[in-house]
Design a protein around this motif. Structure first.
Motif, PDB file in Angstrom:
ATOM      1  N   ALA A   1      -6.300  -3.194   6.130  1.00  0.00           N
ATOM      2  CA  ALA A   1      -5.975  -2.165   5.148  1.00  0.00           C
ATOM      3  C   ALA A   1      -7.163  -1.234   4.928  1.00  0.00           C
ATOM      4  CB  ALA A   1      -5.555  -2.820   3.834  1.00  0.00           C
ATOM      5  N   SER A   2      -8.357  -1.796   4.881  1.00  0.00           N
ATOM      6  CA  SER A   2      -9.554  -0.970   4.707  1.00  0.00           C
ATOM      7  C   SER A   2      -9.797  -0.100   5.924  1.00  0.00           C
ATOM      8  CB  SER A   2     -10.767  -1.861   4.429  1.00  0.00           C
ATOM      9  OG  SER A   2     -10.672  -2.450   3.147  1.00  0.00           O
ATOM     10  N   LEU A   3      -9.524  -0.637   7.100  1.00  0.00           N
ATOM     11  CA  LEU A   3      -9.671   0.139   8.331  1.00  0.00           C
ATOM     12  C   LEU A   3      -8.754   1.351   8.323  1.00  0.00           C
ATOM     13  CD1 LEU A   3     -11.062  -0.184  11.244  1.00  0.00           C
ATOM     14  CD2 LEU A   3      -8.806  -0.989  11.950  1.00  0.00           C
ATOM     15  N   MET A   4      -7.510   1.147   7.935  1.00  0.00           N
ATOM     16  CA  MET A   4      -6.522   2.222   7.960  1.00  0.00           C
ATOM     17  C   MET A   4      -6.779   3.274   6.878  1.00  0.00           C
ATOM     18  SD  MET A   4      -4.223   2.138  10.378  1.00  0.00           S
ATOM     19  CE  MET A   4      -5.465   1.645  11.567  1.00  0.00           C
ATOM     20  N   THR A   5      -7.300   2.856   5.722  1.00  0.00           N
ATOM     21  CA  THR A   5      -7.458   3.780   4.594  1.00  0.00           C
ATOM     22  C   THR A   5      -8.867   4.325   4.433  1.00  0.00           C
ATOM     23  OG1 THR A   5      -7.974   1.979   3.054  1.00  0.00           O
ATOM     24  CG2 THR A   5      -5.647   2.569   3.320  1.00  0.00           C
ATOM     25  N   GLY A   6      -9.857   3.675   5.057  1.00  0.00           N
ATOM     26  CA  GLY A   6     -11.238   4.065   4.839  1.00  0.00           C
ATOM     27  C   GLY A   6     -11.737   3.720   3.448  1.00  0.00           C
ATOM     28  N   LYS A   7     -11.079   2.735   2.811  1.00  0.00           N
ATOM     29  CA  LYS A   7     -11.410   2.391   1.431  1.00  0.00           C
ATOM     30  C   LYS A   7     -11.722   0.898   1.293  1.00  0.00           C
ATOM     31  CE  LYS A   7      -8.294   5.946  -0.455  1.00  0.00           C
ATOM     32  NZ  LYS A   7      -9.306   6.781  -1.119  1.00  0.00           N
ATOM     33  N   TYR A   8     -12.631   0.597   0.363  1.00  0.00           N
ATOM     34  CA  TYR A   8     -12.912  -0.791   0.027  1.00  0.00           C
ATOM     35  C   TYR A   8     -11.665  -1.463  -0.563  1.00  0.00           C
ATOM     36  CZ  TYR A   8     -18.018  -0.502   0.698  1.00  0.00           C
ATOM     37  OH  TYR A   8     -19.286  -0.397   1.232  1.00  0.00           O
ATOM     38  N   THR A   9     -11.633  -2.796  -0.501  1.00  0.00           N
ATOM     39  CA  THR A   9     -10.435  -3.546  -0.902  1.00  0.00           C
ATOM     40  C   THR A   9      -9.976  -3.277  -2.336  1.00  0.00           C
ATOM     41  OG1 THR A   9     -11.847  -5.475  -1.360  1.00  0.00           O
ATOM     42  CG2 THR A   9     -10.760  -5.392   0.787  1.00  0.00           C
ATOM     43  N   PRO A  10     -10.859  -3.102  -3.335  1.00  0.00           N
ATOM     44  CA  PRO A  10     -10.322  -2.838  -4.675  1.00  0.00           C
ATOM     45  C   PRO A  10      -9.521  -1.540  -4.780  1.00  0.00           C
ATOM     46  CG  PRO A  10     -12.588  -3.597  -4.826  1.00  0.00           C
ATOM     47  CD  PRO A  10     -12.321  -3.309  -3.383  1.00  0.00           C
ATOM     48  N   ARG A  11      -9.731  -0.621  -3.850  1.00  0.00           N
ATOM     49  CA  ARG A  11      -8.999   0.651  -3.897  1.00  0.00           C
ATOM     50  C   ARG A  11      -7.521   0.490  -3.509  1.00  0.00           C
ATOM     51  NH1 ARG A  11     -12.771   4.448  -6.088  1.00  0.00           N
ATOM     52  NH2 ARG A  11     -14.554   4.668  -4.685  1.00  0.00           N
ATOM     53  N   HIS A  12      -7.240  -0.453  -2.571  1.00  0.00           N
ATOM     54  CA  HIS A  12      -5.855  -0.612  -2.132  1.00  0.00           C
ATOM     55  C   HIS A  12      -5.228  -1.915  -2.616  1.00  0.00           C
ATOM     56  CE1 HIS A  12      -7.490  -3.291   0.945  1.00  0.00           C
ATOM     57  NE2 HIS A  12      -8.240  -2.314   1.409  1.00  0.00           N
ATOM     58  N   GLY A  13      -6.003  -2.857  -3.127  1.00  0.00           N
ATOM     59  CA  GLY A  13      -5.460  -4.057  -3.740  1.00  0.00           C
ATOM     60  C   GLY A  13      -5.012  -5.146  -2.795  1.00  0.00           C
ATOM     61  N   ILE A  14      -5.251  -4.968  -1.503  1.00  0.00           N
ATOM     62  CA  ILE A  14      -4.968  -6.041  -0.539  1.00  0.00           C
ATOM     63  C   ILE A  14      -6.268  -6.825  -0.361  1.00  0.00           C
ATOM     64  CG2 ILE A  14      -4.239  -6.601   1.818  1.00  0.00           C
ATOM     65  CD1 ILE A  14      -2.601  -4.031   1.817  1.00  0.00           C
ATOM     66  N   TYR A  15      -6.335  -7.994  -0.975  1.00  0.00           N
ATOM     67  CA  TYR A  15      -7.567  -8.775  -0.991  1.00  0.00           C
ATOM     68  C   TYR A  15      -7.556  -9.935  -0.004  1.00  0.00           C
ATOM     69  CZ  TYR A  15      -8.558  -6.384  -5.405  1.00  0.00           C
ATOM     70  OH  TYR A  15      -8.806  -5.432  -6.368  1.00  0.00           O
ATOM     71  N   THR A  16      -6.353 -10.419   0.305  1.00  0.00           N
ATOM     72  CA  THR A  16      -6.253 -11.603   1.139  1.00  0.00           C
ATOM     73  C   THR A  16      -4.931 -11.575   1.888  1.00  0.00           C
ATOM     74  OG1 THR A  16      -6.482 -14.029   1.151  1.00  0.00           O
ATOM     75  CG2 THR A  16      -5.219 -13.049  -0.669  1.00  0.00           C
ATOM     76  N   VAL A  17      -4.603 -12.655   2.565  1.00  0.00           N
ATOM     77  CA  VAL A  17      -3.332 -12.779   3.275  1.00  0.00           C
ATOM     78  C   VAL A  17      -2.370 -13.562   2.398  1.00  0.00           C
ATOM     79  CG1 VAL A  17      -2.181 -13.731   5.298  1.00  0.00           C
ATOM     80  CG2 VAL A  17      -4.445 -12.671   5.525  1.00  0.00           C
ATOM     81  N   GLY A  18      -1.303 -12.910   1.949  1.00  0.00           N
ATOM     82  CA  GLY A  18      -0.289 -13.604   1.178  1.00  0.00           C
ATOM     83  C   GLY A  18      -0.747 -13.989  -0.217  1.00  0.00           C
ATOM     84  N   ASP A  19      -0.559 -15.258  -0.539  1.00  0.00           N
ATOM     85  CA  ASP A  19      -0.800 -15.778  -1.877  1.00  0.00           C
ATOM     86  C   ASP A  19      -2.298 -15.931  -2.141  1.00  0.00           C
ATOM     87  OD1 ASP A  19      -0.759 -17.083  -4.307  1.00  0.00           O
ATOM     88  OD2 ASP A  19       0.624 -18.669  -3.679  1.00  0.00           O
TER      89      ASP A  19
END
Length: 473
Positions: A86-104
């Protein structure tokens, strides 16, 4: 929230991009460089010949390294798959897109989690303008082939072509051997190897789009679990002398198939006469899986914020710009590739898009230069089950954050507030915690990390887990 339906927004982006390109960048399409981006899953920092492995055989990747700039201190944005992508695709750190991990984010025994983790997104929101959408706006044909892991279809995020990309994090059905059923990739006959088939699809795409420009994102499922190699290659490595660090024949066979893929795709580029106008990038999404390989001399593995979980091989070949056999030790991270691709292709940053990464083009032009950036960061407010917790618990990682500033690296554990400080110049294996002996450096890095968290609105888990049991072991 988008003001327009997704289809309308795409049309506006395309129209705006073509207009800007025609006004600001009067370059014929064939003169724009193509990009071939090999993105490997779970490949460890030392899993390649040019990085010192004496067991895994990677002659094609080693040859590419001799023609490329080798980044020795390159990092993924997270210690596992989806947030890194997600960070690769958006150029943003994880808190910006909210995808922190895989699944749960609650993976592991509920009774030994001290805190309630931060909730996790599993699909990349449509609001983000991806690097592929930006390149589309500049006339690029874009293809995603292999693992997507950010939703049901990468074509909703700027890819014209999708082969085998879904929300899945690992191969479905029979794993790496057909029969399998993927989008645009179905084979009912037993025996075909997925890595080989994706390579064939990539080679055909290059042939079909040789007039360019194109962006090929060849995002192999390999070398993610299940660990399944082609039988003849597994037999080869069973007969080969193992090393203390690397000794898994099935995993070695998977790596050789990835290496064969690199060779075949680059041969296709050459056969189409595109070698001098094609940028080649080779990277991985997180560190090697501890059950399959060793990341030594780095500490830890996939799922951890120690170096073994986040430091990656990175090669960039930019014809006419990079010189063969150059090495760059500047710390770089996955979010840097988005702005790098924009600068390489003279693609304007679309209106309203803000990027956390920095373009690497200055480093590619001069490997002795540096980036005007004080630090890079990681934020992982979740739990991952598995071995590896240095404090005696049952997790690979509990919620944590990290910062690298120069040669210094700090890890903060949110359950306890514990801080660990390492000097990577003298202690690459993160064996000696210097938090007590270097209090000023500890304070400096921790203050910078707190400021960064405030700037990106990074949430820290603080809510106690009511089912937690103090005796964890």
């Amino acid at each position: 929230m988008n003001l327009f339906p997704r289809s309308v927004l795409h049309s506006l982006i395309h129209c705006l991009g073509f207009f800007l390109a025609s006004v600001s960048f009067p370059i014929h399409a064939s003169e724009k460089p193509n990009i071939v981006f090999f993105f490997i899953d779970d490949l460890g920092w030392t899993d390649l010949g040019y990085m010192g492995s004496e067991y895994y055989e990677t002659p094609h990747i080693d040859s590419l390294a001799q023609q490329s700039m080798v980044f020795t201190d390159a990092y993924a944005n997270a210690p596992n798959c989806a947030p890194s992508r997600a960070s690769l695709m958006t150029g943003k750190y994880t808190p910006r897109h909210g995808i922190y991990t895989v699944g749960d984010p609650r993976r592991g025994n509920n009774k030994v989690r001290k805190l309630e983790p931060i909730e996790n997104e599993t699909v990349l929101a449509d609001d983000f303008v991806t690097v592929s959408e930006a390149l589309q706006s500049n006339g690029y044909t874009t293809a995603s082939m292999g693992k997507w892991h950010l939703g049901s279809d990468p074509r909703t995020q700027g890819f014209d072509v999708n082969v085998a990309g879904r929300e899945w994090g690992s191969p479905s059905g029979g794993g790496y051997h057909s029969p399998y059923h993927y989008p645009e990739l179905v084979n009912e006959e037993p025996g075909e190897y997925l890595t080989d088939r994706l390579t064939s699809e990539a080679c055909q795409f290059i042939e079909d789009h040789k007039e360019g420009p194109f962006f090929l994102y060849l995002t192999h499922y390999a070398v993610h679990t299940p660990i399944q190699g082609k039988e003849e290659l597994v037999t080869k490595y069973q007969q080969k002398t193992k090393t203390e660090r690397h000794n898994n024949p099935k995993y070695a066979a998977m790596i050789e198939s990835v290496d064969d893929s690199v060779g075949r795709v680059l041969d296709a580029v050459n056969e189409c006469g595109l070698d001098e106008n094609t940028i080649v990038v080779f990277f991985s999404d997180n560190g090697g899986f501890g059950g399959a390989t060793s990341n030594a001399p780095l500490r830890g593995a996939k799922g951890m914020l120690y170096e073994g979980g986040i430091r990656e091989p990175l090669l960039i070949k930019w014809p006419g710009v990079t010189s063969p056999n150059e090495r760059c030790s500047e710390p770089v991270i996955g979010i840097d590739l988005y702005p790098t691709f924009l600068e390489m292709t003279d693609t304007p940053t679309l209106s309203g898009v803000e990027l956390d990464g920095l373009s690497l083009c200055s480093l590619l032009r001069d490997h002795e230069s540096t980036l005007d950036r004080p630090a890079i960061f990681w934020h992982f407010p979740c739990y991952l089950q598995g071995k590896g917790d240095p404090h005696g618990g049952p997790f690979r990682t509990t919620p944590a954050g990290a910062i690298r500033m120069g040669n210094w690296k700090l890890i903060e554990w949110f359950e306890t507030g514990r801080l660990e400080l390492y000097n990577l110049d003298s202690d690459l294996g993160e064996e000696t915690d210097l938090s007590k002996s270097h209090p000023e450096d500890l304070k400096r890095l921790h203050s910078a990390m707190i400021q960064w968290r405030e700037a990106v609105n990074a949430p820290i888990p603080t809510t106690p887990n009511p089912q937690y049991r103090a005796n964890r072991n």
